[in-house]
Design an enzyme around this catalytic site. Sequence first.
Site, PDB file in Angstrom:
ATOM      1  N   GLY A  81       0.823  -1.211   0.000  1.00  0.00           N
ATOM      2  CA  GLY A  81       0.000   0.000   0.000  1.00  0.00           C
ATOM      3  C   GLY A  81       0.858   1.261   0.000  1.00  0.00           C
ATOM      4  N   GLN A  82       0.272   2.346   0.421  1.00  0.00           N
ATOM      5  CA  GLN A  82       0.982   3.629   0.379  1.00  0.00           C
ATOM      6  C   GLN A  82       2.227   3.632   1.266  1.00  0.00           C
ATOM      7  OE1 GLN A  82      -1.259   7.018   1.853  1.00  0.00           O
ATOM      8  NE2 GLN A  82       0.259   8.492   1.145  1.00  0.00           N
ATOM      9  N   ASP A 147       1.726  -9.174   1.050  1.00  0.00           N
ATOM     10  CA  ASP A 147       0.446  -8.598   0.615  1.00  0.00           C
ATOM     11  C   ASP A 147      -0.294  -9.683  -0.157  1.00  0.00           C
ATOM     12  OD1 ASP A 147      -1.623  -6.749  -0.495  1.00  0.00           O
ATOM     13  OD2 ASP A 147      -0.256  -5.197   0.215  1.00  0.00           O
ATOM     14  N   ILE A 148      -1.524  -9.351  -0.590  1.00  0.00           N
ATOM     15  CA  ILE A 148      -2.260 -10.309  -1.428  1.00  0.00           C
ATOM     16  C   ILE A 148      -2.185  -9.896  -2.898  1.00  0.00           C
ATOM     17  CG2 ILE A 148      -3.881 -11.144   0.316  1.00  0.00           C
ATOM     18  CD1 ILE A 148      -5.880  -9.022  -0.648  1.00  0.00           C
ATOM     19  N   ILE A 166      -4.114 -11.934   5.438  1.00  0.00           N
ATOM     20  CA  ILE A 166      -4.249 -11.904   6.905  1.00  0.00           C
ATOM     21  C   ILE A 166      -5.516 -12.602   7.393  1.00  0.00           C
ATOM     22  CG2 ILE A 166      -2.831  -9.846   7.286  1.00  0.00           C
ATOM     23  CD1 ILE A 166      -5.689  -8.422   7.699  1.00  0.00           C
ATOM     24  N   TYR A 254     -14.180   2.050   9.204  1.00  0.00           N
ATOM     25  CA  TYR A 254     -12.730   2.182   9.356  1.00  0.00           C
ATOM     26  C   TYR A 254     -12.386   2.661  10.773  1.00  0.00           C
ATOM     27  CZ  TYR A 254      -8.023   4.116   8.364  1.00  0.00           C
ATOM     28  OH  TYR A 254      -6.689   4.419   8.366  1.00  0.00           O
ATOM     29  N   LYS A 258     -10.609   0.678  13.913  1.00  0.00           N
ATOM     30  CA  LYS A 258      -9.336   1.136  14.485  1.00  0.00           C
ATOM     31  C   LYS A 258      -9.441   1.336  16.000  1.00  0.00           C
ATOM     32  CE  LYS A 258      -6.553   1.243  10.901  1.00  0.00           C
ATOM     33  NZ  LYS A 258      -5.320   0.447  10.824  1.00  0.00           N
ATOM     34  N   ILE A 284      -1.394  10.791   5.542  1.00  0.00           N
ATOM     35  CA  ILE A 284       0.024  10.703   5.155  1.00  0.00           C
ATOM     36  C   ILE A 284       0.189  11.089   3.682  1.00  0.00           C
ATOM     37  CG2 ILE A 284       2.054   9.209   5.036  1.00  0.00           C
ATOM     38  CD1 ILE A 284       0.947   9.769   7.912  1.00  0.00           C
TER      39      ILE A 284
HETATM   40  N1  LIG Z   1      -2.037   6.344   4.508  1.00  0.00           N
HETATM   41  C1  LIG Z   1      -2.570   7.084   5.468  1.00  0.00           C
HETATM   42  O1  LIG Z   1      -2.817   8.276   5.309  1.00  0.00           O
HETATM   43  C2  LIG Z   1      -2.856   6.464   6.789  1.00  0.00           C
HETATM   44  C3  LIG Z   1      -3.264   7.277   7.854  1.00  0.00           C
HETATM   45  C4  LIG Z   1      -3.588   6.691   9.072  1.00  0.00           C
HETATM   46  C5  LIG Z   1      -3.426   5.324   9.245  1.00  0.00           C
HETATM   47  N2  LIG Z   1      -3.026   4.567   8.207  1.00  0.00           N
HETATM   48  C6  LIG Z   1      -2.921   3.125   8.415  1.00  0.00           C
HETATM   49  O2  LIG Z   1      -1.669   2.645   7.972  1.00  0.00           O
HETATM   50  C7  LIG Z   1      -1.829   1.342   7.403  1.00  0.00           C
HETATM   51  C8  LIG Z   1      -1.233   1.340   6.006  1.00  0.00           C
HETATM   52  O3  LIG Z   1      -1.906   2.316   5.258  1.00  0.00           O
HETATM   53  P1  LIG Z   1      -1.743   2.420   3.685  1.00  0.00           P
HETATM   54  O4  LIG Z   1      -2.054   3.835   3.367  1.00  0.00           O
HETATM   55  O5  LIG Z   1      -0.451   1.841   3.247  1.00  0.00           O
HETATM   56  O6  LIG Z   1      -2.971   1.535   3.195  1.00  0.00           O
HETATM   57  P2  LIG Z   1      -3.286   1.050   1.715  1.00  0.00           P
HETATM   58  O7  LIG Z   1      -4.767   1.009   1.550  1.00  0.00           O
HETATM   59  O8  LIG Z   1      -2.510   1.841   0.725  1.00  0.00           O
HETATM   60  O9  LIG Z   1      -2.713  -0.437   1.710  1.00  0.00           O
HETATM   61  C9  LIG Z   1      -3.326  -1.462   2.422  1.00  0.00           C
HETATM   62  C10 LIG Z   1      -2.833  -2.796   1.876  1.00  0.00           C
HETATM   63  O10 LIG Z   1      -3.543  -3.835   2.540  1.00  0.00           O
HETATM   64  C11 LIG Z   1      -3.661  -4.896   1.615  1.00  0.00           C
HETATM   65  N3  LIG Z   1      -4.689  -5.831   2.003  1.00  0.00           N
HETATM   66  C12 LIG Z   1      -6.035  -5.733   1.840  1.00  0.00           C
HETATM   67  N4  LIG Z   1      -6.650  -6.872   2.238  1.00  0.00           N
HETATM   68  C13 LIG Z   1      -5.680  -7.700   2.683  1.00  0.00           C
HETATM   69  C14 LIG Z   1      -5.665  -9.021   3.191  1.00  0.00           C
HETATM   70  N5  LIG Z   1      -6.795  -9.730   3.328  1.00  0.00           N
HETATM   71  N6  LIG Z   1      -4.489  -9.571   3.543  1.00  0.00           N
HETATM   72  C15 LIG Z   1      -3.340  -8.867   3.388  1.00  0.00           C
HETATM   73  N7  LIG Z   1      -3.285  -7.635   2.876  1.00  0.00           N
HETATM   74  C16 LIG Z   1      -4.450  -7.050   2.534  1.00  0.00           C
HETATM   75  C17 LIG Z   1      -3.971  -4.207   0.291  1.00  0.00           C
HETATM   76  O11 LIG Z   1      -3.686  -5.062  -0.798  1.00  0.00           O
HETATM   77  C18 LIG Z   1      -3.094  -2.972   0.369  1.00  0.00           C
HETATM   78  O12 LIG Z   1      -1.873  -3.155  -0.310  1.00  0.00           O
HETATM   79  C19 LIG Z   1      -3.325   1.038   7.444  1.00  0.00           C
HETATM   80  O13 LIG Z   1      -3.594   0.228   8.548  1.00  0.00           O
HETATM   81  C20 LIG Z   1      -3.964   2.390   7.618  1.00  0.00           C
HETATM   82  O14 LIG Z   1      -5.169   2.302   8.333  1.00  0.00           O
HETATM   83  C21 LIG Z   1      -2.733   5.103   6.987  1.00  0.00           C
HETATM   84  C1  LIG Z   2      -6.382   9.387   7.697  1.00  0.00           C
HETATM   85  C2  LIG Z   2      -6.163   8.005   7.201  1.00  0.00           C
HETATM   86  O1  LIG Z   2      -6.569   7.056   8.084  1.00  0.00           O
HETATM   87  C3  LIG Z   2      -6.463   7.699   5.771  1.00  0.00           C
HETATM   88  N1  LIG Z   2      -5.564   8.463   4.913  1.00  0.00           N
HETATM   89  C4  LIG Z   2      -7.877   7.974   5.367  1.00  0.00           C
HETATM   90  O2  LIG Z   2      -8.126   9.080   4.944  1.00  0.00           O
HETATM   91  O3  LIG Z   2      -8.697   7.113   5.478  1.00  0.00           O
END
Ligand SMILES: NC(=O)c1ccc[n+]([C@@H]2O[C@H](COP(=O)([O-])OP(=O)(O)OC[C@H]3O[C@@H](n4cnc5c(N)ncnc54)[C@H](O)[C@@H]3O)[C@@H](O)[C@H]2O)c1
Ligand SMILES: C[C@@H](O)[C@H](N)C(=O)O
Length: 432
Positions: A81-82, A147-148, A166, A254, A258, A284
């Site tokens: 992911g990101q 990842d998947i 997962i 969501y 959390k 982020i």
């Molecule tokens: N990016 C943000 O702004 C932000 C902000 C707050 C919290 N977070 C948290 O950080 C973590 C990572 O965020 P991100 O932005 O990289 O998320 P993302 O959505 O970009 O990536 C999530 C990943 O989870 C994978 N996924 C989905 N189902 C799955 C499964 N069954 N088994 C394994 N993998 C699976 C997806 O393929 C994807 O690559 C998350 O828990 C998110 O809640 C992110």
């Molecule tokens: C804030 C964070 O959890 C995520 N970037 C969302 O907007 O859902």
Amino acid sequence: MCDTSTPLVFAGDSMPVFRALSKVAKQALLAPACGCQPLTVAIRNISFSPRQVTSGSDASFHSVSFSETDHPKVLITGGLGQLGVGLAKLLRYAHCSIYTVYKSINLLHCRCIYKCNVLHKNVFYIIKLYLLTHRKRFGKNNVILSDIRKPPSNVFHSGPFIYSDILDYKNLREIVVNNRITWLVHYSALLSAVGEANVALARAVNITGLHNILDIAAEHGLRLFVPSTIGAFGPTSPRNPTPDLCVQRPRTIYGVSKVHAELMGEYYHHRYGLDFRCLRYPGIISADSQPGGGTTDYAVQIFHDAVKTGKFECNLKPDTRLPMMYIDDCLRATLEVMEAPAESLSMRTYNINAMSFTPEELAKEVQKQLPDLQVTYEIDSVRQAIADSWPMNFDDSNARNDWCWKHDYDLPELVQTMLNFIGSDSRIAQAN
Ligand SMILES: NC(=O)c1ccc[n+]([C@@H]2O[C@H](COP(=O)([O-])OP(=O)(O)OC[C@H]3O[C@@H](n4cnc5c(N)ncnc54)[C@H](O)[C@@H]3O)[C@@H](O)[C@H]2O)c1
Ligand SMILES: C[C@@H](O)[C@H](N)C(=O)O
């Protein structure tokens, strides 16, 4: 408590000096002059799965042995992911933090290191010097992305990657056992906007998946990091600023998942001794990875559109204020809280923050560099309702006090860095 003094700089071949100093430090700490009891090295207890625990069992303390924490073997779920790829890169090539060095010479076993006497101060400087000459890395092969989804070839060739769903408990356990995993960073999730579009899947991945992760981590004595979010708060939480501890009644699946993760992780910590660590991330912002369907995604998209087309259509109202952070700060915070000694953590779930801005303020800052950028607003009602229920400012004073959290990027540096990155990328693409 945080030390903010400037690191000493040392030139020349220092190894014999450091060896001697390290020896003195170790000896001093075996019998500290202040009378502190040197603590014994923690020994891993026999681990068990909460799935196997009968009700009424005593809480059991799981800790990883020193040799394992010195060289953590890390699994990152949802790593494509990101955030995951950037975290893997940081962990694979990160220098050891000062905490790791403390550990390696048993300094943490003297709890009054910061306050007691001159001897300890001297020891502290020795460690700093030691750090400067003993930098090491986790190592490429000690950090496994999973990842998947199918990884792009640059990610696949940059270090170990493994398929892991997962929701498949046995598969997860096999990966942890076969790779002797000691740290688990659990990134898999459905974010706020995509979660509202598919509640059943979000509930499965974010809640059932988390239960699998917690059990695997407790069963195998892992250190577990699970990110939470500003989205774990809701309209009845104080919004400006939002403290660590307050009412949490989010209105998205969501956010609900959390809050559940925060509470379950803390429960497992108290009940089973699980080394659970959690940061509530703001939105982020990253240049080389795309956001996965959240409410804060606009703050990434604006940079790409500004560079490519000079036009940006924003899906949030111009005055929607949200906490935000540049990815480098976010990943560094994650590494720092993972390496922080347990003694420094007064809680297990911390807010972290860097800046707060509105779309209008962000657009103005971008226009300082790209004055021709045109911004229009086409409001997405789902995302707007979510954003209106989230914090506007985040109080992260506990993280700053306990484990010295400090962000590097404010809005001007963020904008400059993003435009440099995306601008140079698009110039390379044009040249090819
Ligand atoms: N990016 C943000 O702004 C932000 C902000 C707050 C919290 N977070 C948290 O950080 C973590 C990572 O965020 P991100 O932005 O990289 O998320 P993302 O959505 O970009 O990536 C999530 C990943 O989870 C994978 N996924 C989905 N189902 C799955 C499964 N069954 N088994 C394994 N993998 C699976 C997806 O393929 C994807 O690559 C998350 O828990 C998110 O809640 C992110
Ligand atoms: C804030 C964070 O959890 C995520 N970037 C969302 O907007 O859902």
